[in-house]
Design an enzyme around this catalytic site. Structure first.
Site, PDB file in Angstrom:
ATOM      1  CE1 TYR A  95     -45.967 -72.603  -0.967  1.00  0.00           C
ATOM      2  CE2 TYR A  95     -47.638 -73.094   0.691  1.00  0.00           C
ATOM      3  CZ  TYR A  95     -47.118 -72.249  -0.286  1.00  0.00           C
ATOM      4  OH  TYR A  95     -47.755 -71.060  -0.565  1.00  0.00           O
ATOM      5  CB  SER A 118     -48.889 -69.358   3.133  1.00  0.00           C
ATOM      6  OG  SER A 118     -49.879 -70.340   3.315  1.00  0.00           O
TER       7      SER A 118
END
Length: 248
Positions: free
Chosen positions: A153, A140
């Site tokens: 996260y 990501s």
């Protein structure tokens, strides 16, 4: 890396990015295997895909991983592409009372990082037997710059990024296995709605970027705004952090 006539495993393939990757690869003449935790959702996805086998499996559970690997070895001995896409994320503020950040971080680290390490390690012997093979870790934009509402996260994806780099370097020395990292920005999926996913890019764009990256042997695939934020991060980590968090 060839993008046709592969046998491809995609974890978390029943929806979002994983589903669109499965759809694109299946349409391009690959044998596809998708996994997911929800049997009903997984089978529904499989009915919409060509050349695809669905296997119910939770990669965060060691027994499920062992059973998945055993089945792949028996039924798909030509497996040569592993796409680690399954993920877990929570959106919250670290300053909130009683949020149980440690518990949420444990789930995220287990699914997004430790499970990837475990599954990849167990499948390496099978991948090593192929003439050409690849591991793709779906990371990501937050692996570079954390989001304040996705702090733990972000940390799990930073760990995945570091592991992916080390794995790439290690396997390049004595195997034919190529290691890729797919790094999308915010994507409009069910997975991301809690953090404003409606404003994100289509998962189709991410799948297409992966296919192009594999074809060109681009080992770190920066999709959309990831490329811009990465450039800003290199010049000024502080500005990049502000940009990621809307100047706050």
């Amino acid at each position: 890396m060839k993008t046709q006539h592969n046998t491809v495993l995609i974890t978390g393939g029943s929806a979002g990015i994983g589903f669109e990757i499965a759809k694109l690869f299946a349409q391009n003449g690959n044998q596809v295997i998708i996994t997911g935790r929800n049997a009903e959702r997984l089978q529904e996805a499989a009915t919409q895909l060509e050349n695809t086998t669905a296997i119910v499996s939770d990669i965060s559970k060691p027994d499920d991983v062992n059973q998945l690997v055993e089945r792949l070895q028996k039924e798909f001995p030509t497996l040569n592409v592993v796409i680690n896409n399954a993920g877990r994320a929570f959106a919250y503020s670290l300053s909130a009372d009683g949020i149980n950040a440690a518990g949420k971080a444990t789930e995220e680290i287990t699914t997004n990082y430790l499970s990837v390490v475990s599954l990849t390690e167990k499948l390496l012997p099978l991948l090593k037997r192929q003439n050409e093979a690849a591991v793709v870790n779906v990371s990501s934009i937050v692996a570079f710059v954390p989001g304040s509402r996705t702090s733990t996260y972000s940390a799990s994806k930073a760990a995945l990024h570091s592991y992916t780099q080390a794995l790439r370097y290690t396997l390049a020395a004595d195997t034919a296995i190529k290691v890729f990292e797919l790094m999308p920005p915010l994507v409009n999926t069910d997975f991301s709605q809690e953090i404003g996913g409606i404003n994100g890019i289509s998962p189709v764009v991410v799948a297409e970027a992966l296919l192009e990256g594999l074809q060109q042997d681009t080992y770190e695939i920066h999709v959309g705004n990831t490329a811009n934020l990465y450039k800003l991060f290199l010049s000024s980590p502080e500005e990049a952090l502000l940009a990621m968090n809307n100047g706050r």
